[in-house]
Design an enzyme around this catalytic site. Structure first.
Site, mmCIF file in Angstrom:
data_model
loop_
_atom_site.group_PDB
_atom_site.id
_atom_site.type_symbol
_atom_site.label_atom_id
_atom_site.label_comp_id
_atom_site.label_asym_id
_atom_site.label_seq_id
_atom_site.Cartn_x
_atom_site.Cartn_y
_atom_site.Cartn_z
ATOM 1 N N LYS A 79 26.194 39.648 36.187
ATOM 2 C CA LYS A 79 27.086 38.532 35.874
ATOM 3 C C LYS A 79 26.269 37.375 35.317
ATOM 4 O O LYS A 79 25.171 37.087 35.809
ATOM 5 C CB LYS A 79 27.845 38.106 37.134
ATOM 6 C CG LYS A 79 28.881 37.006 36.910
ATOM 7 C CD LYS A 79 29.649 36.709 38.189
ATOM 8 C CE LYS A 79 30.690 35.625 37.976
ATOM 9 N NZ LYS A 79 31.487 35.362 39.197
ATOM 10 N N SER A 158 36.459 35.396 39.149
ATOM 11 C CA SER A 158 35.746 35.056 37.931
ATOM 12 C C SER A 158 34.819 36.161 37.416
ATOM 13 O O SER A 158 34.323 36.099 36.295
ATOM 14 C CB SER A 158 34.908 33.796 38.175
ATOM 15 O OG SER A 158 33.919 34.026 39.173
ATOM 16 N N SER A 182 36.055 35.952 44.017
ATOM 17 C CA SER A 182 35.684 36.307 42.640
ATOM 18 C C SER A 182 34.995 37.650 42.469
ATOM 19 O O SER A 182 34.723 38.060 41.345
ATOM 20 C CB SER A 182 34.800 35.204 42.039
ATOM 21 O OG SER A 182 35.575 34.074 41.737
#
EC number: 6.3.5.7
Length: 487
Positions: A79, A158, A182
């Site tokens: 990420k 997210s 998330s």
């Protein structure tokens, strides 16, 4: 052999050990998939770094077998919230669009030190603020799943790039971060496994901060076993993070015994919403199915009450916005971040932050500044912190009489990419995941089945502090009954 890209991490490892294929061959297949992807999951690709790591992995497989780990030669994605040495790290914000760190985050380094092959950096909501992956300066991410009527849906957020990449067979596993859900929420919407460990179990060093008392690194994989293997590689004490827990890390895979006879499973009555909202009925039916699976395996089902659950979401958005406004104050174009020049310093601040931050980030900065202001600190922030302790105490008291808690992960399936939801409706996507985040508890999302629209639905298992092994085991029972929903 079935499609190599669709193998689990454990299966890839077994085949690499048998030399059915090499790490370089495995990596090249993934690089090709990443180069041809239509999901917008990868925003920075690192094929040269990946192939170099794969060559090293092949050498270990043939000449240094004593140095093998379950992740040696396994292609993964990172990420874009985690710093990666000499590789662009942006948090998907224009203000950091050209930032290249000179060091790795601790969890990135541990993953790579364990032999994982980094394919690149993954899309996300800007500064990890969002639950649809539509708040990225690189554009929205598509869920590999498509609704039965052909409509494209969001992957969640997210960590939407992470979940889409794993579900879309672009990488075997991915690093994500979980502040209020998330990792778990996008995993649920993409039909994969997502685990948020106990707060402090994984280092936050080198992880771009959103809300420091809530942020925690997590993993997204296609199986529960894979989640245990990835989690094993990133956990552990780190002197560079003052919130890191100096506590022994067990071998998580050994906790997956596939038996839960006699274990007490708490079912919180506050999480039942179908009586209030018709659209949640399908999720409630899947929840009941999961409860029955655990009951059939010998678990004791106990209804519990978490009375302050209804306060968790507003408390979360007060606290995380307050911490975000503080953490993001550093991005002013002088100390950090891209600058828009002006002869007047105040105008420079305004232009730099106004143009380089997205709408959702600016909203949370404004909310955070408001609740921390002298006239409203006690009314909002201080009160939110007091209620947070009540939420924590609800869990502490419940875990005196139960071992695990089973809930839905999300209130409903993924919504359409072009669906315009108001801010409050968007925030409600995290209604089931936020309480565990406020308490710092470990939680895992595992698929339970498909909706009538052919989209994934998932359940969440919450455990007591540092019992990641236990929640992995409970999740494995649900996985055994459900089977893989990814084809």
């Amino acid at each position: 052999m079935k499609n190599i890209l669709k193998l689990s991490i454990a299966e890839m490892h077994d085949n690499l050990k048998k030399r059915e294929f090499s790490a370089v061959e495995l990596t090249k297949l993934h690089i090709e998939a990443v180069n041809n992807e239509k999901l917008n999951a990868f925003i920075t690709k690192t094929p040269e770094i990946a192939l170099s790591a794969a060559e090293k992995a092949d050498y270990i497989f043939t000449h240094q077998k004593e140095n093998l780990t379950p992740l040696t030669g396994i292609p993964v994605g990172i990420k874009d919230l985690f710093c990666t040495k000499h590789v662009r790290t942006t948090a998907c914000s224009n203000i950091l669009k050209n930032f290249t760190p000179q060091y790795d985050s601790t969890v990135t380094k541990r993953l790579l030190d364990n032999g994982a092959v980094m394919l690149g950096k993954l899309n996300m909501d800007e500064f990890a603020m969002g639950s649809s992956n539509s708040n990225s300066c690189f554009g929205h991410v598509k869920n590999p799943w498509v609704r039965a009527d052909g409509v494209e849906v969001v992957p969640g957020g997210s960590s939407g790039g992470s979940s889409a990449a794993v579900a879309g067979f672009l990488c075997a596993g991915a690093l994500g971060s979980d502040t209020g859900g998330s990792v778990r929420q996008p995993a649920a919407l993409c039909g994969i496994v997502g685990l948020k460990p106990t707060y402090g179990r994984c280092s936050r060093f080198g992880m771009i901060a959103f809300a420091s008392s809530l942020d925690q690194a997590g993993v997204l994989t296609r199986t529960v076993e894979d989640a245990s293997l990835m989690l094993q590689s990133i956990c552990g004490y780190d002197i560079q993070d003052s919130t890191s827990a100096n506590i022994a890390v067990p071998k998580f895979s050994e906790s997956i015994t596939h038996t839960i006879k006699g274990k007490r499973i708490g079912i919180p009555k506050e999480y039942e919403l179908s009586g209030k909202y018709q659209e949640y009925t399908e999720v409630s039916e899947m929840w009941a199915k999961g409860i029955q699976y655990l009951k059939d395996e010998g678990a004791e089902i106990i209804e519990i009450s978490l009375p302050h659950t209804s306060y968790a979401l507003p408390v979360y958005y007060i606290i995380c916005s307050a911490e975000a406004s503080s953490n993001l104050a550093r991005y002013d174009g002088i100390r950090y971040g891209a600058r828009i020049s002006s002869d007047d310093i105040n105008e420079m601040y305004e232009l730099t932050r106004g143009h380089n931050f997205g709408t959702e980030v600016k909203r949370r900065i404004l909310i955070g500044a408001y609740v921390l202001s002298s006239g409203y600190y006690d009314a909002y922030y201080n009160k939110a912190q007091r209620i947070r302790h009540l939420v924590i105490n609800d869990f502490v008291e419940s875990f005196k009489k139960i071992d695990y808690i089973l809930t839905p992960t999300t209130p409903k399936e993924a919504f359409a990419i072009n669906e315009q939801l108001d801010t409050l409706t968007m925030y409600l996507n995290d209604v089931f995941t936020v309480p565990a985040s406020l308490a710092g508890l470990p939680a895992i999302s595992v698929p339970i089945g498909l909706s009538k629209s052919n989209l994934p639905l998932s359940l969440q298992v919450i455990g007591n502090y540092y019992d990641e092994g236990g929640i992995l085991n409970v999740a494995s029972i649900i996985e055994k009954h459900t089977g893989k929903i990814l084809k």
